[in-house]
Design an enzyme around this catalytic site. Structure first.
Site: not given
Ligand code: ADP
Ligand code: ZN
Length: 204
Positions: A13, A88, A150
């Protein structure tokens, strides 16, 4: 244009958002990036989010919704954006419906095992944010910057994030399909190939 980028962690994404950003002049709003930025600056929000992120869990809805609500309030009605990593959960998607109308939801489809491979070899440039493969590069191929991994890209946490995706986020596929705004993309292959599919789907 207002889009949601949907898909498992590691589906690409963020990479596609960077490519789309230039082509369509859309702001890129990544909730994960906002959390990581807060963490780097040691804010209360960052420290709270870290507990969940390190475990591969979702940050609680109230926290994320407040943050996204504030962010979207900065946009004028005619300004476009892409949401990457939000919503999410169904609660987050319902909240978003109350805030704005979406033009499309792009679903990036990749098999879980391919994702585990991708994420456990992912490296990010400290300097420019470029995402590359740890097995292929020792420094950033685009700026020479230092690469890092990360904290949540270890195999155990990756598997947790995938489980959380299937349990809590995948329901959004049906949610948006019902609203007739879901665009499904095969997200396997090189970023440029995936981008070509995105453009074709989005612009047809
Ligand atoms: P990825 O899509 O690679 O898992 P992101 O950078 O989108 O990583 O998100 C990293 C972390 O941030 C997630 O695992 C979660 O803990 C938190 N996070 C991000 N966006 C959300 C969301 N919309 N709702 C809840 N937690 C979130
Ligand atoms: Zn770089």
């Amino acid at each position: 244009m207002r889009l949601v980028l949907l898909g498992a962690p590691g589906a690409g994404k963020g990479t596609q958002a960077v490519l789309l950003k230039d082509r369509h002049n859309l702001a890129h709003i990544s909730t994960g990036d906002i959390f990581r930025h807060n963490l780097k600056n040691n804010t209360a929000l960052g420290l709270e989010a870290k507990k969940y992120m390190d475990a591969g869990q979702l940050v609680p809805d109230e926290i994320v919704m407040k943050m996204v609500g504030e962010k979207l309030a900065e946009f004028k009605p005619d300004e476009g954006f892409m949401l990457d990593g939000f919503p999410r959960t169904v609660a987050q998607a319902e909240f978003l419906e109350g805030l704005t109308k979406l033009d499309g939801v792009i679903l990036f489809k990749v098999a879980d095992e391919a994702i585990v491979k991708r994420l456990t070899s992912r490296a990010v440039c400290k300097n420019c944010g470029n995402v590359t493969n740890i097995n292929e590069h020792s420094v950033c191929p685009s700026c020479g910057g230092e690469l890092y991994r990360r904290d949540d890209d270890n195999e155990e946490t990756v598997r947790n994030r995938l489980r959380v995706y299937h349990e809590q986020t995948e329901a959004l596929v049906e949610f948006y399909r019902k609203r007739d705004i879901l665009l499904e993309i095969d997200a396997t292959g090189m970023p440029e190939e995936v981008f070509a599919r995105v453009i074709e789907t989005l612009e047809s």
